[in-house]
Write a protein that holds these residues in place. Structure first.
Motif, PDB file in Angstrom:
ATOM      1  N   LEU A 285     -42.066  39.906 -16.704  1.00  0.00           N
ATOM      2  CA  LEU A 285     -43.258  39.381 -16.141  1.00  0.00           C
ATOM      3  C   LEU A 285     -42.664  37.881 -15.661  1.00  0.00           C
ATOM      4  O   LEU A 285     -44.017  37.120 -15.284  1.00  0.00           O
ATOM      5  CB  LEU A 285     -44.555  39.290 -17.369  1.00  0.00           C
ATOM      6  N   ASN A 290     -42.387  37.520  -9.263  1.00  0.00           N
ATOM      7  CA  ASN A 290     -43.404  37.518  -9.671  1.00  0.00           C
ATOM      8  C   ASN A 290     -44.501  36.403  -9.533  1.00  0.00           C
ATOM      9  O   ASN A 290     -44.161  35.405  -8.834  1.00  0.00           O
ATOM     10  CB  ASN A 290     -43.283  37.441 -11.581  1.00  0.00           C
ATOM     11  N   LYS A 319     -42.027  42.599  -7.816  1.00  0.00           N
ATOM     12  CA  LYS A 319     -42.473  42.626  -8.935  1.00  0.00           C
ATOM     13  C   LYS A 319     -43.862  43.007  -9.808  1.00  0.00           C
ATOM     14  O   LYS A 319     -44.494  43.547  -9.381  1.00  0.00           O
ATOM     15  CB  LYS A 319     -41.631  41.521 -10.081  1.00  0.00           C
ATOM     16  N   ASN A 320     -44.136  41.837 -10.318  1.00  0.00           N
ATOM     17  CA  ASN A 320     -45.877  42.047 -10.848  1.00  0.00           C
ATOM     18  C   ASN A 320     -46.561  40.671  -9.875  1.00  0.00           C
ATOM     19  O   ASN A 320     -46.021  39.489  -9.756  1.00  0.00           O
ATOM     20  CB  ASN A 320     -45.292  41.542 -12.237  1.00  0.00           C
ATOM     21  N   VAL A 322     -49.748  38.474 -11.873  1.00  0.00           N
ATOM     22  CA  VAL A 322     -49.499  38.609 -13.483  1.00  0.00           C
ATOM     23  C   VAL A 322     -50.819  36.983 -13.132  1.00  0.00           C
ATOM     24  O   VAL A 322     -51.437  36.328 -12.780  1.00  0.00           O
ATOM     25  CB  VAL A 322     -48.449  37.732 -14.253  1.00  0.00           C
ATOM     26  N   ALA A 341     -47.567  45.333  -6.033  1.00  0.00           N
ATOM     27  CA  ALA A 341     -46.987  44.485  -6.809  1.00  0.00           C
ATOM     28  C   ALA A 341     -45.979  46.547  -5.965  1.00  0.00           C
ATOM     29  O   ALA A 341     -46.111  47.284  -6.748  1.00  0.00           O
ATOM     30  CB  ALA A 341     -47.881  44.456  -7.744  1.00  0.00           C
ATOM     31  N   GLY A 344     -43.842  46.304  -9.157  1.00  0.00           N
ATOM     32  CA  GLY A 344     -44.542  46.715 -10.806  1.00  0.00           C
ATOM     33  C   GLY A 344     -45.942  46.583 -10.862  1.00  0.00           C
ATOM     34  O   GLY A 344     -46.396  47.313 -10.408  1.00  0.00           O
ATOM     35  N   SER A 345     -46.390  45.710 -11.678  1.00  0.00           N
ATOM     36  CA  SER A 345     -47.809  45.965 -11.767  1.00  0.00           C
ATOM     37  C   SER A 345     -48.660  44.874 -11.042  1.00  0.00           C
ATOM     38  O   SER A 345     -48.549  43.386 -11.271  1.00  0.00           O
ATOM     39  CB  SER A 345     -48.279  46.020 -13.385  1.00  0.00           C
ATOM     40  N   ILE A 347     -51.153  42.885 -13.082  1.00  0.00           N
ATOM     41  CA  ILE A 347     -51.185  42.992 -15.316  1.00  0.00           C
ATOM     42  C   ILE A 347     -52.218  41.549 -15.698  1.00  0.00           C
ATOM     43  O   ILE A 347     -51.928  40.268 -14.654  1.00  0.00           O
ATOM     44  CB  ILE A 347     -50.330  43.328 -15.594  1.00  0.00           C
ATOM     45  N   GLN A 368     -50.336  48.598  -6.985  1.00  0.00           N
ATOM     46  CA  GLN A 368     -49.635  48.697  -7.735  1.00  0.00           C
ATOM     47  C   GLN A 368     -48.311  49.796  -7.716  1.00  0.00           C
ATOM     48  O   GLN A 368     -48.962  51.023  -7.672  1.00  0.00           O
ATOM     49  CB  GLN A 368     -50.069  47.921  -9.012  1.00  0.00           C
ATOM     50  N   GLY A 372     -51.075  48.317 -14.174  1.00  0.00           N
ATOM     51  CA  GLY A 372     -50.950  47.721 -15.450  1.00  0.00           C
ATOM     52  C   GLY A 372     -52.654  47.193 -15.442  1.00  0.00           C
ATOM     53  O   GLY A 372     -53.552  47.719 -15.275  1.00  0.00           O
TER      54      GLY A 372
END
Lengths: 417, 213
Positions: A285, A290, A319-320, A322, A341, A344-345, A347, A368, A372
């Motif tokens: 993460l 990110n 990627k994510n 967050v 994303a 990734g997610s 999240i 995503q 997440g």
């Protein structure tokens, strides 16, 4: 004398019968011709729609189809089809189909009744991921849709949908995996359609970053802190250095902010349309690729109260995305953006520890790769992390953040007939 | 004058009378048929005109020349009832563009009561009103006796609970079934029986601009 009179009488009656007969025949013919006229008009209209669908099909299977004009003849109808790019920058295309039927001239019918012409015009634009209220490639093994979940707008998942409550979906739900209702009765108000697979592109961030030449680009820094401040933006590369201030309209004329190989921390008030594309290759993460949401990120003009708001943000992470666990986010967080994303997610940091942090008030959409988690709880009680309040920004049906990643196909946005 | 002459006169009167009666009956039949045939033609033409108008408007539900002006097309039906519908569209109202001018129009269709058309012999005919924006309602007596709208949701389930207004129906309606019946406003011998009606049904009008994408 009597014979002649009889002959005249018979001929007279015959003439009268013929005249009446002709009138009745004409009325009966007119009645059927009236519907024939309607039928031919309808046939023309249908043929024009066929012409549109032929070119739609061509666009669907060959997204790079070039402008063209051609004629086809089918079942007595001549269809003139044309495909024209009307906005090369946004790749918006116009399809016009003109169907004509010319029937042999009939003495009983005026000209307009034996020549039929119908025109249908359709506008198509690239289908973008920003149109989704929710999109995931994978739903995760143990994440369920509960009775407290409501998704407003188009929904898609390539994964398996699992339910532990009567979730409500107001838009069309499409899915590629299985549907496990587990005895519940979720509401699919916009309908549902299985066996649908839509691939998340591996070049989504690249698409955004390819327009950096007309926008802004930051590279060579492992971390970037961005704060939108209405008409301007400020950024720096660590939490102690001085801020760099820029006027957004001159810094990024096309609205693209490309940040290469960095971890980006973002917050602020957005005025205008922008997309932030962040590339990187981190497997966690933290690290490059990110996007961290450090505090509320909101529009200057609230589109919920002012539908004419021109403010729109796309956050595109390789990627994510967050939601940071920090003081600012400890009691609710507001996110107004279309989130993407790629690998990734979306999240929450440490979603399964600490005290409940309130609610994520999301106004936009979430795309995503893997769904997440944002919190844990049971029923209406949250144990950790956030409760969800996701609302779809309906403006995303027709407009989008600059150069937001596309689905690789077109969609119809306007149909005139 | 002999009996023969008298017989000739009586015979002539009888034959002439029969001939006249035949002619009279023939004329009556012709008048009746003429009335019925012409009435049927008028009914059929009225039906086609109504259908053309409905198709012209209804197929544009949710349309805008500038699609950005219709951000949420699922909300373009403002009110839906069994004989009333209000919707947003972009009619080609000015001469500069045959595809509309990008400014949204509100179109309202509603069915009047039978009591509004007491001047016609037909007790069943009604007015179909059409209104665009704030202009005056337009109507014509075309012998309409039925204008029924049935709505189906995205799962092809018939929607109940009419009338529905925004936002309840927001994402609901996907297809409309339209039933139209037309009768002669002044039928021969006041015969307004069922078999003299002209019927039209659009089984499913798919709203091309309205579907959830």
């Amino acid at each position: 004398m009597g014979g002649k009179a009889t002959l005249i009488l018979v001929m007279g009656f015959t003439m009268i019968f013929l005249i009446y007969s002709r009138n009745f025949t004409k009325m009966a013919t007119d009645t059927s011709q009236n519907f024939s006229t309607y039928y031919y008009g309808l046939k023309c209209k249908t043929a024009a729609a066929v012409g549109i669908n032929i070119l739609n099909n061509r666009l669907f299977f060959r997204a790079g189809a070039v402008d063209t004009v051609f004629t086809i003849n089918y079942d007595g109808v001549t269809i003139l089809d044309s495909l024209k790019t009307i906005d090369p920058y946004q790749n918006i295309k116009k399809i016009v189909s003109i169907a004509t039927i010319s029937l042999p001239h009939s003495a009983f019918a005026p000209k307009e009744e034996w020549y039929f012409k119908e025109r249908t015009k359709v506008i198509v634009k690239p289908s973008l991921f920003s149109k989704y209220a929710y999109f995931s490639h994978s739903e995760g093994a143990s994440i369920y849709w509960s009775g407290k979940d409501s998704i407003f707008g188009p929904f898609h998942s390539n994964g398996n949908l699992q339910f532990n409550g009567n979730a409500v979906f107001t838009g069309l739900v499409t899915y590629g995996g299985t549907l496990s209702l587990n005895g519940y009765n979720p509401k699919f108000l916009g309908g549902k359609q299985g066996n649908t697979h839509i691939q998340i592109p591996t070049t989504g961030v690249d698409t955004v970053q390819s327009y950096a030449s007309g926008g802004a680009q930051i590279s060579g820094h492992s971390k970037v802190y961005l704060e939108f401040r209405g008409d301007s933006i400020r950024y720096r590369y660590n939490t102690t250095s001085a801020w760099n201030y820029r006027l957004l309209s001159t810094w990024t004329p096309n609205g693209v902010i490309s940040i290469v190989n960095a971890e980006v921390h973002i917050k602020g008030t957005v005025k205008g349309k922008y997309s932030v594309g962040v590339s990187g290759s981190s497997t966690s993460l933290t690290g490059s690729g990110n996007i961290w949401i450090e505090d509320n990120i909101q529009y200057n003009t609230n589109p919920r109260t002012n539908p004419n708001s021109q403010d729109m943000l796309g956050l595109v992470a390789e990627k994510n995305i967050v939601v940071a666990e920090n003081t600012a986010n400890n009691s609710n967080v507001i996110i107004e953006a279309a989130l993407f994303a790629q690998e990734g997610s979306f999240i929450v940091e440490d979603y399964n520890s600490g005290s409940p942090r309130g609610t994520i008030w999301l106004y936009g959409g979430v795309v995503q790769y893997t769904r997440g988690a944002v919190g844990t709880g049971s029923g209406s009680t949250m144990y950790t992390g956030y409760a969800k309040n996701y609302k779809y920004d309906t403006r995303l049906q027709s407009t989008y953040p600059p150069h937001f990643p596309g689905c690789g196909s077109f969609e119809i946005v306007s149909w005139f007939e | 004058m002999g009996a023969q002459v008298l017989l000739d006169i009586v015979g002539s009167v009888i034959i002439g009378g029969l001939l006249l009666m035949t002619l009279q009956r023939f004329n009556n039949e012709n008048v009746a048929n003429n009335y019925k045939y012409a009435g049927e033609l008028v009914v059929q033409k009225n039906l086609v005109e109504i259908v053309k108008l409905i198709e012209y408007d209804f197929r544009k539900i949710g349309y805008s020349a500038d699609y950005a002006h219709m951000p949420d097309r699922a909300k373009s039906i403002l009110r839906a009832d069994t004989s009333t519908i209000w919707f947003l569209t972009d009619l080609p109202t000015d001469t500069t563009s045959s595809y509309g001018n990008g400014v949204l129009d509100t179109v309202k269709y509603s069915l009047g009561a039978t009591s509004e058309l007491t001047s016609t012999p037909n007790p069943n005919d009604r007015k179909l009103y059409r209104q665009v924006n704030n202009s005056a309602r337009t109507t014509a007596n075309l012998g309409l006796t039925q204008f029924k709208l049935t709505y189906f949701d995205a799962n092809d389930v018939k929607m109940t609970g009419m009338p529905a207004t925004m936002p309840v129906l927001g994402y609901g309606i996907k297809e409309i079934m339209i039933d139209v019946a037309v009768e002669n406003s002044s039928a021969y011998d006041n015969d307004y029986s069922y078999q003299n009606r002209a019927l039209w049904r659009q089984i499913r009008l798919s709203l091309r601009n309205y579907v959830t994408r």
